[in-house]
Motif scaffolding. Structure first.
Motif, PDB file in Angstrom:
ATOM      1  N   LYS A  88       0.829  -1.209   0.000  1.00 32.44           N
ATOM      2  CA  LYS A  88       0.000   0.000   0.000  1.00 32.44           C
ATOM      3  C   LYS A  88       0.864   1.260   0.000  1.00 32.44           C
ATOM      4  CE  LYS A  88      -4.111  -1.963   2.212  1.00 32.44           C
ATOM      5  NZ  LYS A  88      -5.026  -1.903   3.386  1.00 32.44           N
ATOM      6  N   TYR A  89       1.938   1.213   0.750  1.00 31.36           N
ATOM      7  CA  TYR A  89       2.870   2.343   0.791  1.00 31.36           C
ATOM      8  C   TYR A  89       3.440   2.617  -0.609  1.00 31.36           C
ATOM      9  CZ  TYR A  89       7.538   4.416   1.869  1.00 31.36           C
ATOM     10  OH  TYR A  89       8.686   5.166   1.892  1.00 31.36           O
ATOM     11  N   HIS A  90       3.869   1.567  -1.274  1.00 34.81           N
ATOM     12  CA  HIS A  90       4.413   1.709  -2.623  1.00 34.81           C
ATOM     13  C   HIS A  90       3.368   2.270  -3.584  1.00 34.81           C
ATOM     14  CE1 HIS A  90       6.327  -0.236  -6.403  1.00 34.81           C
ATOM     15  NE2 HIS A  90       6.898   0.926  -6.161  1.00 34.81           N
ATOM     16  N   SER A  91       2.158   1.759  -3.502  1.00 39.43           N
ATOM     17  CA  SER A  91       1.080   2.233  -4.377  1.00 39.43           C
ATOM     18  C   SER A  91       0.798   3.719  -4.152  1.00 39.43           C
ATOM     19  CB  SER A  91      -0.199   1.427  -4.131  1.00 39.43           C
ATOM     20  OG  SER A  91      -0.012   0.078  -4.500  1.00 39.43           O
ATOM     21  N   GLU A  92       0.840   4.145  -2.898  1.00 41.01           N
ATOM     22  CA  GLU A  92       0.602   5.555  -2.592  1.00 41.01           C
ATOM     23  C   GLU A  92       1.724   6.438  -3.146  1.00 41.01           C
ATOM     24  OE1 GLU A  92      -1.431   8.904  -0.642  1.00 41.01           O
ATOM     25  OE2 GLU A  92      -1.863   7.128  -1.850  1.00 41.01           O
ATOM     26  N   ILE A  93       2.952   5.987  -3.026  1.00 44.29           N
ATOM     27  CA  ILE A  93       4.076   6.749  -3.581  1.00 44.29           C
ATOM     28  C   ILE A  93       3.924   6.882  -5.092  1.00 44.29           C
ATOM     29  CG2 ILE A  93       6.563   6.715  -4.036  1.00 44.29           C
ATOM     30  CD1 ILE A  93       5.908   7.579  -1.203  1.00 44.29           C
ATOM     31  N   LEU A  94       3.538   5.809  -5.759  1.00 43.58           N
ATOM     32  CA  LEU A  94       3.355   5.866  -7.208  1.00 43.58           C
ATOM     33  C   LEU A  94       2.226   6.834  -7.580  1.00 43.58           C
ATOM     34  CD1 LEU A  94       3.733   2.098  -8.191  1.00 43.58           C
ATOM     35  CD2 LEU A  94       5.437   3.919  -8.413  1.00 43.58           C
ATOM     36  N   ARG A  95       1.143   6.814  -6.795  1.00 45.05           N
ATOM     37  CA  ARG A  95       0.032   7.733  -7.054  1.00 45.05           C
ATOM     38  C   ARG A  95       0.472   9.180  -6.894  1.00 45.05           C
ATOM     39  NH1 ARG A  95      -3.795  10.843  -4.575  1.00 45.05           N
ATOM     40  NH2 ARG A  95      -2.904  10.496  -2.495  1.00 45.05           N
ATOM     41  N   LEU A  96       1.213   9.448  -5.835  1.00 45.40           N
ATOM     42  CA  LEU A  96       1.648  10.809  -5.555  1.00 45.40           C
ATOM     43  C   LEU A  96       2.709  11.275  -6.548  1.00 45.40           C
ATOM     44  CD1 LEU A  96       1.731  10.538  -1.670  1.00 45.40           C
ATOM     45  CD2 LEU A  96       0.092  11.842  -3.041  1.00 45.40           C
ATOM     46  N   ARG A  97       3.546  10.366  -6.990  1.00 47.21           N
ATOM     47  CA  ARG A  97       4.526  10.726  -8.023  1.00 47.21           C
ATOM     48  C   ARG A  97       3.819  11.177  -9.300  1.00 47.21           C
ATOM     49  NH1 ARG A  97       9.062   5.852  -7.642  1.00 47.21           N
ATOM     50  NH2 ARG A  97      10.392   6.841  -6.052  1.00 47.21           N
ATOM     51  N   ASP A  98       2.774  10.476  -9.627  1.00 46.40           N
ATOM     52  CA  ASP A  98       2.022  10.842 -10.826  1.00 46.40           C
ATOM     53  C   ASP A  98       1.335  12.198 -10.636  1.00 46.40           C
ATOM     54  OD1 ASP A  98       0.857  10.056 -13.491  1.00 46.40           O
ATOM     55  OD2 ASP A  98      -1.002  10.210 -12.339  1.00 46.40           O
ATOM     56  N   LYS A  99       0.763  12.404  -9.472  1.00 44.44           N
ATOM     57  CA  LYS A  99       0.018  13.640  -9.210  1.00 44.44           C
ATOM     58  C   LYS A  99       0.933  14.868  -9.151  1.00 44.44           C
ATOM     59  CE  LYS A  99      -3.276  15.663  -5.918  1.00 44.44           C
ATOM     60  NZ  LYS A  99      -4.133  15.402  -4.710  1.00 44.44           N
ATOM     61  N   TYR A 100       2.141  14.690  -8.585  1.00 44.03           N
ATOM     62  CA  TYR A 100       3.030  15.838  -8.376  1.00 44.03           C
ATOM     63  C   TYR A 100       4.272  15.785  -9.266  1.00 44.03           C
ATOM     64  CZ  TYR A 100       0.227  16.763  -4.211  1.00 44.03           C
ATOM     65  OH  TYR A 100      -0.829  17.046  -3.346  1.00 44.03           O
ATOM     66  N   ALA A 101       4.157  15.101 -10.378  1.00 41.72           N
ATOM     67  CA  ALA A 101       5.320  14.831 -11.229  1.00 41.72           C
ATOM     68  C   ALA A 101       6.074  16.084 -11.646  1.00 41.72           C
ATOM     69  CB  ALA A 101       4.887  14.043 -12.461  1.00 41.72           C
ATOM     70  N   ARG A 102       5.371  17.163 -11.879  1.00 42.11           N
ATOM     71  CA  ARG A 102       6.017  18.391 -12.356  1.00 42.11           C
ATOM     72  C   ARG A 102       6.413  19.335 -11.231  1.00 42.11           C
ATOM     73  NH1 ARG A 102       2.596  20.126 -17.813  1.00 42.11           N
ATOM     74  NH2 ARG A 102       2.818  18.131 -18.904  1.00 42.11           N
ATOM     75  N   LYS A 103       6.180  18.903 -10.008  1.00 40.44           N
ATOM     76  CA  LYS A 103       6.412  19.811  -8.881  1.00 40.44           C
ATOM     77  C   LYS A 103       7.523  19.362  -7.932  1.00 40.44           C
ATOM     78  CE  LYS A 103       1.640  21.490  -8.898  1.00 40.44           C
ATOM     79  NZ  LYS A 103       0.386  21.653  -8.122  1.00 40.44           N
ATOM     80  N   ILE A 104       7.687  18.063  -7.772  1.00 40.30           N
ATOM     81  CA  ILE A 104       8.657  17.575  -6.792  1.00 40.30           C
ATOM     82  C   ILE A 104       8.997  16.117  -7.096  1.00 40.30           C
ATOM     83  CG2 ILE A 104       6.914  16.777  -5.118  1.00 40.30           C
ATOM     84  CD1 ILE A 104       8.788  17.888  -2.892  1.00 40.30           C
ATOM     85  N   GLU A 105      10.229  15.728  -6.754  1.00 43.39           N
ATOM     86  CA  GLU A 105      10.648  14.327  -6.871  1.00 43.39           C
ATOM     87  C   GLU A 105      10.400  13.634  -5.537  1.00 43.39           C
ATOM     88  OE1 GLU A 105      14.500  11.539  -8.080  1.00 43.39           O
ATOM     89  OE2 GLU A 105      14.708  13.733  -8.034  1.00 43.39           O
ATOM     90  N   ILE A 106       9.701  12.515  -5.573  1.00 45.64           N
ATOM     91  CA  ILE A 106       9.339  11.778  -4.355  1.00 45.64           C
ATOM     92  C   ILE A 106      10.126  10.474  -4.319  1.00 45.64           C
ATOM     93  CG2 ILE A 106       7.462  10.729  -3.053  1.00 45.64           C
ATOM     94  CD1 ILE A 106       5.549  12.611  -4.660  1.00 45.64           C
ATOM     95  N   LEU A 107      10.927  10.299  -3.278  1.00 43.02           N
ATOM     96  CA  LEU A 107      11.768   9.112  -3.141  1.00 43.02           C
ATOM     97  C   LEU A 107      11.102   8.077  -2.236  1.00 43.02           C
ATOM     98  CD1 LEU A 107      15.233  10.878  -2.719  1.00 43.02           C
ATOM     99  CD2 LEU A 107      14.237   9.925  -4.818  1.00 43.02           C
ATOM    100  N   PHE A 108      11.238   6.831  -2.641  1.00 46.78           N
ATOM    101  CA  PHE A 108      10.609   5.688  -1.979  1.00 46.78           C
ATOM    102  C   PHE A 108      11.668   4.940  -1.175  1.00 46.78           C
ATOM    103  CE2 PHE A 108       9.165   1.092  -2.769  1.00 46.78           C
ATOM    104  CZ  PHE A 108       8.278   1.073  -1.704  1.00 46.78           C
ATOM    105  N   GLY A 109      11.768   5.298   0.118  1.00 47.62           N
ATOM    106  CA  GLY A 109      12.750   4.664   0.985  1.00 47.62           C
ATOM    107  C   GLY A 109      12.098   3.811   2.054  1.00 47.62           C
TER     108      GLY A 109
END
Length: 268
Positions: A64-85
């Protein structure tokens, strides 16, 4: 993406995917975007070491955590880089399981942390019962030294000095001068193994960071080059806490601040 302009990405953040987090993942991202931040890194707790001891505290649901990161990466793709640690609670018996998770999820980075001594988290009072602070610190350092040889792919040594956050004496640091042989062995091994030392600003007291300034200086003297910054935030109020002071230390000490994409080191 240009990561210059006096920016330190916070790579140690916990949202509600961690058992002790109380913030939505997206809340951090909205705050980061408002500030103009270029990168943000999440490192949810995954303490399989506790599970091996019978602890029923929920593990992070990585799917679920991974899925949320992927969703947020898509939503904020042009605004910020989101790292999955991820932050693993180190124990030798947990290594095989951690190796499977790294292979499956291909995290941007793994923070390796030691929380348990003699089967008890240092944040719990029972961990300190019937032992002196020195006895507990020696055992902690011995386990950290062992953790640096963990065979699964990982990059960052988390909050070196962790137990002092909860020391009964109230002293919120482990002085280099009192434990220099342990610190030196650990710092040399971090450098030799190509790992990176985290500067963590969660200290539960007046001390600026873990490890403290003395230890950071010694790391530099021994040849340490790379550091990461982490607030260890569990709520939005502590996101990038003390960042300006830490950045000053990094610049004055001549460290190179880094982050990771898919396990690859990137200098800022």
């Amino acid at each position: 993406m240009d990561t210059k302009e006096n920016f330190s990405p916070d790579l140690h953040i916990h949202s509600f995917f961690s058992y002790d987090g109380n913030e939505k993942t997206e809340t951090y991202i909205k705050k980061a975007v408002e500030r103009g931040d270029k990168i943000i890194g999440f490192s949810e707790h995954y303490d399989f070491d506790c599970r091996l001891l019978g602890d029923t505290t929920p593990l992070c649901d990585i799917e679920k955590y991974h899925s949320e990161i992927l969703r947020l990466r898509d939503k904020y793709a042009r605004k910020i880089e989101i790292l999955f640690g991820i932050e693993f609670g180190y124990d030798r018996k947990a290594c095989a399981h951690y190796a499977e998770l790294v292979q499956k999820y291909n995290f941007d980075y793994v923070i390796n942390s030691v929380h348990l001594i003699n089967g008890k988290d240092c944040c719990r009072s029972e961990c300190w019962e019937n032992k002196t602070e020195k006895e507990l610190y020696v055992k902690y350092f011995e386990k950290v030294f062992q953790s640096i040889d963990a065979v699964y792919p990982w990059q960052i040594v988390g909050h070196l000095g962790y137990p002092c956050r909860y020391a009964p004496s109230g002293m919120r640091e482990i002085p280099y001068v009192n434990y220099k042989e342990f610190y030196d062995e650990i710092l040399k091994k971090i450098i030799q193994n190509g790992k990176v030392l985290e500067i963590n600003t969660s200290t539960k007291g007046n001390v600026l960071c873990l490890p403290n300034i003395e230890v950071l200086r010694r790391y530099k003297e021994l040849g340490g080059k790379y550091v990461t910054f982490g607030s260890d935030a569990h709520s939005i109020e502590r996101y990038r806490e003390k960042e300006n002071k830490i950045r000053e230390i990094i610049e004055n000490s001549g460290f190179s601040e880094v982050f990771f994409r898919k396990g690859c080191l990137c200098e800022i």
